[in-house]
Design an enzyme around this catalytic site. Sequence first.
Site, PDB file in Angstrom:
ATOM      1  N   GLU A 152      14.454 -40.265  23.811  1.00 54.93           N
ATOM      2  CA  GLU A 152      14.336 -38.823  24.058  1.00 54.93           C
ATOM      3  C   GLU A 152      13.188 -38.323  23.187  1.00 54.93           C
ATOM      4  O   GLU A 152      13.038 -38.759  22.039  1.00 54.93           O
ATOM      5  CB  GLU A 152      15.630 -38.113  23.657  1.00 54.93           C
ATOM      6  CG  GLU A 152      16.813 -38.471  24.517  1.00 54.93           C
ATOM      7  CD  GLU A 152      16.674 -37.954  25.949  1.00 54.93           C
ATOM      8  OE1 GLU A 152      16.028 -36.912  26.148  1.00 54.93           O
ATOM      9  OE2 GLU A 152      17.215 -38.605  26.863  1.00 54.93           O
ATOM     10  N   ASP A 173       2.359 -35.356  12.744  1.00 58.02           N
ATOM     11  CA  ASP A 173       1.062 -34.820  13.165  1.00 58.02           C
ATOM     12  C   ASP A 173       0.843 -33.404  12.631  1.00 58.02           C
ATOM     13  O   ASP A 173       1.789 -32.621  12.532  1.00 58.02           O
ATOM     14  CB  ASP A 173       0.996 -34.826  14.698  1.00 58.02           C
ATOM     15  CG  ASP A 173      -0.437 -34.756  15.217  1.00 58.02           C
ATOM     16  OD1 ASP A 173      -1.374 -34.754  14.398  1.00 58.02           O
ATOM     17  OD2 ASP A 173      -0.606 -34.700  16.440  1.00 58.02           O
ATOM     18  N   ARG A 202       7.558 -35.686  17.513  1.00 56.78           N
ATOM     19  CA  ARG A 202       6.156 -35.525  17.146  1.00 56.78           C
ATOM     20  C   ARG A 202       5.931 -34.053  16.817  1.00 56.78           C
ATOM     21  O   ARG A 202       6.200 -33.180  17.642  1.00 56.78           O
ATOM     22  CB  ARG A 202       5.224 -35.941  18.278  1.00 56.78           C
ATOM     23  CG  ARG A 202       3.752 -35.804  17.855  1.00 56.78           C
ATOM     24  CD  ARG A 202       2.785 -36.357  18.887  1.00 56.78           C
ATOM     25  NE  ARG A 202       1.433 -36.388  18.328  1.00 56.78           N
ATOM     26  CZ  ARG A 202       0.494 -37.267  18.670  1.00 56.78           C
ATOM     27  NH1 ARG A 202       0.769 -38.202  19.551  1.00 56.78           N
ATOM     28  NH2 ARG A 202      -0.702 -37.217  18.125  1.00 56.78           N
ATOM     29  N   LEU A 255      19.628 -47.954   5.160  1.00 61.28           N
ATOM     30  CA  LEU A 255      18.628 -47.441   6.111  1.00 61.28           C
ATOM     31  C   LEU A 255      17.469 -48.412   6.280  1.00 61.28           C
ATOM     32  O   LEU A 255      16.916 -48.917   5.294  1.00 61.28           O
ATOM     33  CB  LEU A 255      18.097 -46.091   5.595  1.00 61.28           C
ATOM     34  CG  LEU A 255      16.887 -45.503   6.335  1.00 61.28           C
ATOM     35  CD1 LEU A 255      17.259 -45.081   7.754  1.00 61.28           C
ATOM     36  CD2 LEU A 255      16.299 -44.318   5.560  1.00 61.28           C
ATOM     37  N   ARG A 297      -4.705 -29.867  10.450  1.00 61.65           N
ATOM     38  CA  ARG A 297      -4.672 -28.435  10.792  1.00 61.65           C
ATOM     39  C   ARG A 297      -4.018 -27.619   9.685  1.00 61.65           C
ATOM     40  O   ARG A 297      -4.416 -26.506   9.384  1.00 61.65           O
ATOM     41  CB  ARG A 297      -3.932 -28.228  12.127  1.00 61.65           C
ATOM     42  CG  ARG A 297      -4.839 -28.430  13.332  1.00 61.65           C
ATOM     43  CD  ARG A 297      -4.057 -28.663  14.582  1.00 61.65           C
ATOM     44  NE  ARG A 297      -3.505 -30.014  14.608  1.00 61.65           N
ATOM     45  CZ  ARG A 297      -2.551 -30.427  15.436  1.00 61.65           C
ATOM     46  NH1 ARG A 297      -2.027 -29.582  16.313  1.00 61.65           N
ATOM     47  NH2 ARG A 297      -2.129 -31.672  15.398  1.00 61.65           N
ATOM     48  N   ARG A 357     -11.723 -42.353  11.205  1.00 65.21           N
ATOM     49  CA  ARG A 357     -11.909 -41.102  10.455  1.00 65.21           C
ATOM     50  C   ARG A 357     -12.917 -41.337   9.334  1.00 65.21           C
ATOM     51  O   ARG A 357     -13.319 -42.456   9.063  1.00 65.21           O
ATOM     52  CB  ARG A 357     -10.570 -40.646   9.900  1.00 65.21           C
ATOM     53  CG  ARG A 357      -9.623 -40.364  11.045  1.00 65.21           C
ATOM     54  CD  ARG A 357      -8.479 -39.504  10.629  1.00 65.21           C
ATOM     55  NE  ARG A 357      -7.679 -39.159  11.811  1.00 65.21           N
ATOM     56  CZ  ARG A 357      -6.668 -38.325  11.808  1.00 65.21           C
ATOM     57  NH1 ARG A 357      -6.307 -37.733  10.687  1.00 65.21           N
ATOM     58  NH2 ARG A 357      -6.003 -38.066  12.909  1.00 65.21           N
ATOM     59  N   THR A 398      -4.158 -47.848  14.213  1.00 64.95           N
ATOM     60  CA  THR A 398      -5.374 -48.679  14.259  1.00 64.95           C
ATOM     61  C   THR A 398      -6.597 -47.797  14.549  1.00 64.95           C
ATOM     62  O   THR A 398      -7.718 -48.166  14.212  1.00 64.95           O
ATOM     63  CB  THR A 398      -5.243 -49.772  15.343  1.00 64.95           C
ATOM     64  OG1 THR A 398      -4.727 -49.171  16.542  1.00 64.95           O
ATOM     65  CG2 THR A 398      -4.293 -50.869  14.921  1.00 64.95           C
ATOM     66  N   ARG A 410       2.190 -36.413  22.975  1.00 61.73           N
ATOM     67  CA  ARG A 410       1.674 -37.743  23.340  1.00 61.73           C
ATOM     68  C   ARG A 410       2.377 -38.796  22.509  1.00 61.73           C
ATOM     69  O   ARG A 410       2.833 -38.525  21.406  1.00 61.73           O
ATOM     70  CB  ARG A 410       0.175 -37.832  22.992  1.00 61.73           C
ATOM     71  CG  ARG A 410      -0.754 -37.065  23.850  1.00 61.73           C
ATOM     72  CD  ARG A 410      -2.193 -37.392  23.447  1.00 61.73           C
ATOM     73  NE  ARG A 410      -2.483 -36.969  22.084  1.00 61.73           N
ATOM     74  CZ  ARG A 410      -2.825 -35.733  21.732  1.00 61.73           C
ATOM     75  NH1 ARG A 410      -2.911 -34.799  22.640  1.00 61.73           N
ATOM     76  NH2 ARG A 410      -3.079 -35.439  20.479  1.00 61.73           N
ATOM     77  N   LEU A 411       2.369 -40.030  23.038  1.00 63.87           N
ATOM     78  CA  LEU A 411       2.979 -41.133  22.296  1.00 63.87           C
ATOM     79  C   LEU A 411       1.946 -41.825  21.408  1.00 63.87           C
ATOM     80  O   LEU A 411       2.302 -42.443  20.397  1.00 63.87           O
ATOM     81  CB  LEU A 411       3.609 -42.120  23.298  1.00 63.87           C
ATOM     82  CG  LEU A 411       4.474 -43.228  22.757  1.00 63.87           C
ATOM     83  CD1 LEU A 411       5.553 -42.703  21.808  1.00 63.87           C
ATOM     84  CD2 LEU A 411       5.150 -43.983  23.904  1.00 63.87           C
ATOM     85  N   SER A 412       0.676 -41.721  21.761  1.00 58.06           N
ATOM     86  CA  SER A 412      -0.405 -42.259  20.931  1.00 58.06           C
ATOM     87  C   SER A 412      -0.176 -43.695  20.471  1.00 58.06           C
ATOM     88  O   SER A 412      -0.370 -44.015  19.296  1.00 58.06           O
ATOM     89  CB  SER A 412      -0.660 -41.359  19.719  1.00 58.06           C
ATOM     90  OG  SER A 412      -1.086 -40.086  20.147  1.00 58.06           O
ATOM     91  N   HIS A 435      -2.620 -34.213   3.875  1.00 64.25           N
ATOM     92  CA  HIS A 435      -1.859 -35.470   3.865  1.00 64.25           C
ATOM     93  C   HIS A 435      -0.916 -35.513   2.654  1.00 64.25           C
ATOM     94  O   HIS A 435       0.211 -35.976   2.754  1.00 64.25           O
ATOM     95  CB  HIS A 435      -2.803 -36.665   3.849  1.00 64.25           C
ATOM     96  CG  HIS A 435      -3.610 -36.800   5.118  1.00 64.25           C
ATOM     97  ND1 HIS A 435      -3.039 -36.765   6.363  1.00 64.25           N
ATOM     98  CD2 HIS A 435      -4.947 -36.965   5.328  1.00 64.25           C
ATOM     99  CE1 HIS A 435      -3.978 -36.908   7.294  1.00 64.25           C
ATOM    100  NE2 HIS A 435      -5.150 -37.020   6.691  1.00 64.25           N
TER     101      HIS A 435
HETATM  102  C1  FPP Z   1      -1.637 -36.867  11.436  1.00 68.57           C
HETATM  103  O1  FPP Z   1      -2.171 -35.638  11.050  1.00 68.57           O
HETATM  104  C2  FPP Z   1      -1.227 -37.635  10.273  1.00 68.57           C
HETATM  105  C3  FPP Z   1      -1.794 -38.785   9.870  1.00 68.57           C
HETATM  106  C4  FPP Z   1      -2.924 -39.402  10.583  1.00 68.57           C
HETATM  107  C5  FPP Z   1      -1.317 -39.477   8.671  1.00 68.57           C
HETATM  108  C6  FPP Z   1       0.125 -39.307   8.309  1.00 68.57           C
HETATM  109  C7  FPP Z   1       0.264 -39.762   6.936  1.00 68.57           C
HETATM  110  C8  FPP Z   1       0.998 -39.201   5.966  1.00 68.57           C
HETATM  111  C9  FPP Z   1       1.928 -38.069   6.176  1.00 68.57           C
HETATM  112  C10 FPP Z   1       0.887 -39.695   4.569  1.00 68.57           C
HETATM  113  C11 FPP Z   1       0.847 -41.173   4.334  1.00 68.57           C
HETATM  114  C12 FPP Z   1       2.094 -41.860   4.613  1.00 68.57           C
HETATM  115  C13 FPP Z   1       2.841 -42.541   3.705  1.00 68.57           C
HETATM  116  C14 FPP Z   1       3.983 -43.362   4.137  1.00 68.57           C
HETATM  117  C15 FPP Z   1       2.534 -42.500   2.285  1.00 68.57           C
HETATM  118  P1  FPP Z   1      -3.676 -35.304  11.452  1.00 68.57           P
HETATM  119  O2  FPP Z   1      -4.524 -35.519  10.239  1.00 68.57           O
HETATM  120  O3  FPP Z   1      -4.049 -36.077  12.658  1.00 68.57           O
HETATM  121  O4  FPP Z   1      -3.521 -33.785  11.771  1.00 68.57           O
HETATM  122  P2  FPP Z   1      -4.462 -32.918  12.708  1.00 68.57           P
HETATM  123  O5  FPP Z   1      -4.191 -33.388  14.099  1.00 68.57           O
HETATM  124  O6  FPP Z   1      -3.994 -31.534  12.451  1.00 68.57           O
HETATM  125  O7  FPP Z   1      -5.868 -33.174  12.253  1.00 68.57           O
END
Ligand code: FPP
Length: 253
Positions: free
Chosen positions: A219, A32, A200, A143, A36, A83, A78, A206-208, A49
């Site tokens: 844990e 997460d 997280r 792994l 930001r 977005r 999901t 949160r577990l979301s 990202h």
């Molecule tokens: C949360 O940050 C992150 C995501 C919704 C996407 C996570 C994806 C990646 C790191 C890249 C794709 C993964 C692979 C395996 C190629 P946010 O955008 O919700 O952050 P914010 O809460 O600060 O807006």
Amino acid sequence: MALFAPKRRPHHGPMHREDFAKLPRHVAIIMDGNGRWAKKHKLAVAMGHRQGVEALREIIRHTDDLGIEALSLYAFSTENWNRSAEEVAALMALILEFFASEIDELDAKNVRILILGEKSRLPDKQREALVRAEERTGKNTGLRLNIAINYGGRAELVRAARELALLAQSGSLDPARITERTVADHLYTRGQPDVDLLIRTSGEMRLSNFLLYQCAYAEFVFPPVLWPDFTVRDYDQALQVFGGRQRRFGGRT
Ligand code: FPP
């Protein structure tokens, strides 16, 4: 009195398996804070990202080096379809890029890839790349790398309920014989240990809807850093915190 005194490596390099008193068998990560991070650096969200994928590569490598059995990553929920079209497209493009650039190394390292989630809603190219990655690495024994894409924990349980109901309806499963294990065997993660440690980033607690059943006794560690800034050192720290926790699984010690 300190309950847990972490052994320190002298140069603060990445830690090794023997540096930890106890390591989790299965780590789950909610990556997460990409949005930001992008905002903080005055960049488009897609760049957040992208930088997040850079962090991810290092974390996967380190997980493998430590000999941890399973790593589950929340890449796309999901709910993420809500977005903007632009952000969804950027994430989809990154998923393709990730598999194109990493699959050789992952396969060479004996990593077995599994996608958690409903692939049918994904664009053809992504779906094909994911299936190819699963097939190519399906017999690997190292792994277990689980990547959640179009995943929801409740949806996973609904899917398991449907499978079990069908088996019962056809007469091949006696409802009275359904156990916790039976349910676990109908989740995407069948055959894998429960999540021991959930991380997280970004300070959200949160577990979301991630791995609801598998996290029953996990844990939780919430490092305050944004995911693109999450380093191997932060990861080692979270693993040390895990090592210091006393897990009782509902009992008394
Ligand atoms: C949360 O940050 C992150 C995501 C919704 C996407 C996570 C994806 C990646 C790191 C890249 C794709 C993964 C692979 C395996 C190629 P946010 O955008 O919700 O952050 P914010 O809460 O600060 O807006």
